[in-house]
Design a protein around this motif. Structure first.
Motif, PDB file in Angstrom:
ATOM      1  N   ARG A  48       0.831  -1.206   0.000  1.00  0.00           N
ATOM      2  CA  ARG A  48       0.000   0.000   0.000  1.00  0.00           C
ATOM      3  C   ARG A  48       0.866   1.257   0.000  1.00  0.00           C
ATOM      4  N   ASN A  49       1.906   1.264   0.820  1.00  0.00           N
ATOM      5  CA  ASN A  49       2.805   2.424   0.866  1.00  0.00           C
ATOM      6  C   ASN A  49       3.465   2.682  -0.483  1.00  0.00           C
TER       7      ASN A  49
ATOM      8  N   GLU B 111       0.839   4.069  -2.921  1.00  0.00           N
ATOM      9  CA  GLU B 111       0.457   5.441  -2.586  1.00  0.00           C
ATOM     10  C   GLU B 111       1.558   6.444  -2.899  1.00  0.00           C
TER      11      GLU B 111
ATOM     12  N   LYS C 268      -7.670   9.877  -6.193  1.00  0.00           N
ATOM     13  CA  LYS C 268      -7.669   9.225  -4.878  1.00  0.00           C
ATOM     14  C   LYS C 268      -6.238   9.119  -4.333  1.00  0.00           C
ATOM     15  N   VAL C 269      -5.309   8.761  -5.189  1.00  0.00           N
ATOM     16  CA  VAL C 269      -3.904   8.640  -4.770  1.00  0.00           C
ATOM     17  C   VAL C 269      -3.332  10.025  -4.484  1.00  0.00           C
TER      18      VAL C 269
ATOM     19  N   ILE D  10      -4.361  11.102  -1.031  1.00  0.00           N
ATOM     20  CA  ILE D  10      -3.578  10.409   0.002  1.00  0.00           C
ATOM     21  C   ILE D  10      -2.202  11.049   0.120  1.00  0.00           C
ATOM     22  N   GLN D  11      -1.593  11.357  -1.017  1.00  0.00           N
ATOM     23  CA  GLN D  11      -0.275  11.983  -1.020  1.00  0.00           C
ATOM     24  C   GLN D  11      -0.324  13.377  -0.396  1.00  0.00           C
TER      25      GLN D  11
ATOM     26  N   ARG E 236      -0.410  13.130   3.340  1.00  0.00           N
ATOM     27  CA  ARG E 236       0.902  12.763   3.878  1.00  0.00           C
ATOM     28  C   ARG E 236       1.942  13.865   3.696  1.00  0.00           C
TER      29      ARG E 236
END
Length: 83
Positions: free
Chosen positions: A50-51, A54, A70-71, A74-75, A78
């Motif tokens: 997953r890491n 992503e 979506k990615v 997430i980025q 983070r």
């Protein structure tokens, strides 16, 4: 065990129990240990996978970024993206 690295001793013990199962069989305790070790292995593998996914950025043949939204979100969460 960070970054999705699977400890070698975990892999070695899984293999040891698999070989033992093929040759002489496992005790009930060893069967439980094998199940637990496999669950741990899969958990670490999935986290690392997953890491890596992503962290990807995808570009088309013209050099335009086409990373799924979506990615990207997430980025952003983070702190990996400025946009």
């Amino acid at each position: 065990m960070d970054n999705g690295q699977i400890p070698q001793n975990l892999i070695d013990r899984i293999n040891e129990l698999a070989n033992r199962k093929k040759t002489v069989g496992l005790t009930p305790e060893e069967k439980e240990e094998q199940k637990s070790l496999r669950e741990t292995y899969l958990s670490i593998f999935r986290e690392g996978f997953r890491n890596r996914i992503e962290m990807l950025q995808i570009y088309d043949k013209d050099g335009k970024e086409v990373t799924p939204e979506k990615v990207k979100n997430i980025q952003r969460k983070r702190g990996l993206r400025d946009d």
